[in-house]
Design a protein around this motif. Structure first.
Motif, short mmCIF file in Angstrom:
data_model
loop_
_atom_site.label_atom_id
_atom_site.label_comp_id
_atom_site.label_asym_id
_atom_site.label_seq_id
_atom_site.Cartn_x
_atom_site.Cartn_y
_atom_site.Cartn_z
N ILE A 49 3.07 -59.40 -29.33
CA ILE A 49 3.36 -59.89 -30.68
C ILE A 49 2.12 -59.84 -31.56
O ILE A 49 2.16 -59.41 -32.72
CB ILE A 49 3.93 -61.32 -30.63
N ALA A 50 0.97 -60.25 -31.01
CA ALA A 50 -0.26 -60.29 -31.79
C ALA A 50 -0.75 -58.91 -32.19
O ALA A 50 -1.28 -58.71 -33.28
CB ALA A 50 -1.35 -61.02 -31.01
N SER A 51 -0.54 -57.92 -31.30
CA SER A 51 -1.04 -56.57 -31.57
C SER A 51 -0.07 -55.72 -32.37
O SER A 51 -0.42 -54.62 -32.80
CB SER A 51 -1.35 -55.87 -30.24
N GLY A 52 1.15 -56.23 -32.55
CA GLY A 52 2.14 -55.45 -33.27
C GLY A 52 2.55 -54.20 -32.51
O GLY A 52 2.86 -53.17 -33.10
N SER A 53 2.53 -54.26 -31.19
CA SER A 53 2.87 -53.10 -30.38
C SER A 53 4.34 -52.73 -30.58
O SER A 53 5.16 -53.56 -30.98
CB SER A 53 2.58 -53.38 -28.91
N GLN A 54 4.66 -51.50 -30.25
CA GLN A 54 5.96 -50.95 -30.62
C GLN A 54 7.08 -51.27 -29.63
O GLN A 54 7.73 -50.37 -29.08
CB GLN A 54 5.84 -49.44 -30.81
N TYR A 55 7.31 -52.53 -29.37
CA TYR A 55 8.50 -52.93 -28.62
C TYR A 55 9.62 -53.16 -29.62
O TYR A 55 9.44 -53.84 -30.64
CB TYR A 55 8.25 -54.22 -27.84
N ASP A 56 10.77 -52.59 -29.33
CA ASP A 56 11.92 -52.78 -30.21
C ASP A 56 12.65 -54.08 -29.88
O ASP A 56 13.32 -54.64 -30.74
CB ASP A 56 12.89 -51.60 -30.07
N LEU A 57 12.52 -54.51 -28.64
CA LEU A 57 13.13 -55.76 -28.20
C LEU A 57 12.16 -56.50 -27.30
O LEU A 57 11.49 -55.88 -26.47
CB LEU A 57 14.42 -55.49 -27.40
N ILE A 58 12.08 -57.81 -27.47
CA ILE A 58 11.25 -58.64 -26.60
C ILE A 58 12.06 -59.86 -26.19
O ILE A 58 12.68 -60.52 -27.03
CB ILE A 58 9.95 -59.08 -27.30
N PHE B 8 10.07 -61.78 -36.74
CA PHE B 8 11.30 -61.25 -36.16
C PHE B 8 12.33 -61.00 -37.26
O PHE B 8 12.36 -61.70 -38.27
CB PHE B 8 11.89 -62.23 -35.14
N HIS B 9 13.17 -60.01 -37.02
CA HIS B 9 14.25 -59.73 -37.97
C HIS B 9 15.23 -60.90 -38.02
O HIS B 9 15.51 -61.55 -37.01
CB HIS B 9 15.02 -58.48 -37.55
N ASN B 10 15.77 -61.14 -39.21
CA ASN B 10 16.85 -62.11 -39.38
C ASN B 10 18.14 -61.44 -38.90
O ASN B 10 18.56 -60.42 -39.43
CB ASN B 10 16.97 -62.52 -40.85
N LEU B 11 18.77 -62.02 -37.90
CA LEU B 11 19.91 -61.39 -37.24
C LEU B 11 21.25 -62.00 -37.63
O LEU B 11 22.28 -61.69 -37.03
CB LEU B 11 19.74 -61.50 -35.71
N ILE C 129 19.86 -67.07 -37.64
CA ILE C 129 19.65 -66.49 -36.32
C ILE C 129 18.53 -65.46 -36.36
O ILE C 129 18.63 -64.46 -37.08
CB ILE C 129 20.96 -65.84 -35.83
N PHE C 130 17.49 -65.71 -35.61
CA PHE C 130 16.37 -64.78 -35.52
C PHE C 130 16.21 -64.25 -34.09
O PHE C 130 15.29 -63.48 -33.82
CB PHE C 130 15.08 -65.44 -35.98
N GLY C 131 17.08 -64.66 -33.22
CA GLY C 131 17.06 -64.18 -31.85
C GLY C 131 18.37 -64.54 -31.19
O GLY C 131 19.02 -65.53 -31.57
N ILE C 132 18.79 -63.73 -30.23
CA ILE C 132 20.07 -63.95 -29.55
C ILE C 132 19.80 -64.53 -28.17
O ILE C 132 19.11 -63.92 -27.36
CB ILE C 132 20.88 -62.66 -29.42
N ILE D 225 15.33 -65.81 -25.30
CA ILE D 225 15.91 -65.36 -26.56
C ILE D 225 15.44 -63.92 -26.80
O ILE D 225 14.25 -63.63 -26.76
CB ILE D 225 15.45 -66.23 -27.74
N TRP D 226 16.38 -63.02 -27.01
CA TRP D 226 16.04 -61.64 -27.38
C TRP D 226 15.71 -61.58 -28.86
O TRP D 226 16.48 -62.02 -29.71
CB TRP D 226 17.20 -60.71 -27.10
N VAL D 227 14.55 -61.03 -29.19
CA VAL D 227 14.16 -60.89 -30.61
C VAL D 227 13.84 -59.44 -30.90
O VAL D 227 13.48 -58.65 -30.01
CB VAL D 227 12.92 -61.76 -30.95
N VAL D 228 13.98 -59.07 -32.18
CA VAL D 228 13.64 -57.74 -32.66
C VAL D 228 12.43 -57.88 -33.57
O VAL D 228 12.57 -58.36 -34.70
CB VAL D 228 14.81 -57.09 -33.42
N PRO D 229 11.24 -57.52 -33.10
CA PRO D 229 10.02 -57.69 -33.93
C PRO D 229 10.10 -56.85 -35.21
O PRO D 229 10.67 -55.76 -35.24
CB PRO D 229 8.89 -57.20 -33.02
N THR D 230 9.52 -57.36 -36.27
CA THR D 230 9.49 -56.64 -37.53
C THR D 230 8.28 -55.74 -37.65
O THR D 230 8.16 -55.00 -38.63
CB THR D 230 9.48 -57.65 -38.71
N ARG D 231 7.34 -55.82 -36.69
CA ARG D 231 6.14 -54.99 -36.78
C ARG D 231 5.69 -54.55 -35.39
O ARG D 231 6.18 -55.03 -34.40
CB ARG D 231 5.00 -55.78 -37.45
#
Length: 347
Positions: free
Chosen positions: A94-103, A122-125, A152-155, A341-347
């Motif tokens: 999260i801190a590095s903004g690495s390219q994970y589409d889901l965490i 995180f994306h607003n879901l 909802i920001f995570g499922i 909680i599954w989240v979709v990072p915005t960065r």
């Protein structure tokens, strides 16, 4: 619209995986892994998930994975990290903004999660989640424990509100049968079973550990919850009059610690318990040297039994959901209704 379409595809993927995720086109844009507009090429999704114990699953020839990728038109890149180091991996990601589409965030909705949501991490879901019938099967109680300002920001990965977490004793049923012991229903009966295991050494060669526990770094010293509840200990706090009383301020806590001290000094609990990590506890139990441990119901799955039967083909387990204490008290753990909680990072 491109972002929303990609997020919708991500939703389908997580639903197919047996977890659930819903998403919408909140702040930020996620371009990595997307196919070109109008293309039928699969979307590549890189996900970070926890490995509770054991070896990572072999996915190369997994028919289930192939079916998921086919149905969702995706290419999955799944990275599994052992649970003991997973929080550090998530923090770095999260801190590095690495390219994970889901965490997958295993700590759930805590202060850190809420802070990250407010920072736009995180994306607003909300919109897509409400449009997905399968997500509506998640109990409202679970949603209430994961939303931030009703959005909802995570499922969540739903699980039972009762009996989850470290809530059940599991014992070697084949060892009980070997010594004509009944499945314990009280703390006294459990103590007797552990003493027999210690004396008879069913694992052989002096290797038997009557009960495995840990990590002892937790407030409950190994989270031996069924015993704690049997002494009347509240899970977190109780109300006396109009004031909250923390569990460690109660006389029941002293009674629980007295039992724990007796069990440890008598050799009924693994001598390494104070330094063991969660994954090590499970692995040691599955190695076949221990007679009892506390865990959730997943301990009884066929994969775990298969590991145990490599050491002892006769290995069987039996679960004990609760124990009765000296004063007739008993209880089961109630949790938040989800694990992670599954989240979709915005960065």
């Amino acid at each position: 619209m491109k972002t929303k379409s990609w997020l919708a595809g991500t939703c389908v993927t997580i639903l197919a995986l047996g977890s659930v995720v819903g998403c919408s086109s909140g702040a930020g844009t996620k371009e990595a892994g997307k196919p070109a507009a109008g293309s039928n090429e699969p979307t590549t999704i890189k996900a970070l998930a926890v490995l509770s114990a054991g070896e990572p699953p072999v996915l190369e020839n997994s028919q289930a994975l192939k079916e998921i990728e086919k149905k969702a038109n995706v290419k999955l890149n799944l990275e599994f990290v052992p649970g003991d180091v997973y929080p550090d991996k998530v923090n770095i990601a999260i801190a590095s903004g690495s390219q994970y589409d889901l965490i997958l965030l295993t700590d759930g909705k805590d202060e850190k999660y809420t802070k990250l949501v407010k920072q736009g991490a995180f994306h607003n879901l909300t919109a897509l989640a409400k449009d997905m019938p399968n997500l509506q099967k998640i109990p409202q109680y679970t949603w209430d424990n994961t939303t931030v300002k009703n959005e909802i920001f995570g499922i969540p990965r739903p699980r039972s509100t009762h009996g989850g977490g470290n809530a059940n004793f599991f014992l070697r049923k084949d060892w009980l049968d070997k010594y004509n012991l009944q499945v314990p229903k009280t703390v006294d009966e459990l103590t007797n079973v552990l003493k027999v295991f210690k004396e008879k050494d069913p694992a052989g060669g002096g290797k038997t550990v009557p009960m495995i526990a840990g990590p002892f770094t937790t407030p409950w010293f190994g989270s031996v919850n069924p015993v704690a509840f049997a002494f009347g200990l509240p899970y977190s706090y109780k109300i006396e009059g109009d004031k909250p009383v923390a569990y460690f301020q109660t006389p029941e806590y002293k009674a629980y610690l007295d039992w724990l001290r007796m069990a440890y000094t008598s050799g009924l609990i693994d001598k390494d318990a104070p330094v063991l990590k969660t994954g090590q506890v499970k692995d040691k139990f599955k190695s076949g040297v221990a007679g009892a441990m506390v865990d959730n119901v997943s301990m009884m799955n066929e994969n775990n039994l298969a590991v145990m039967r490599k050491t002892d083909p006769k290995a069987e387990l039996v679960g004990v959901p609760y124990l009765e204490g000296p004063g007739g008290k008993k209880g089961v753990q109630m949790i938040e209704g989800y694990y992670g909680i599954w989240v979709v990072p915005t960065r």
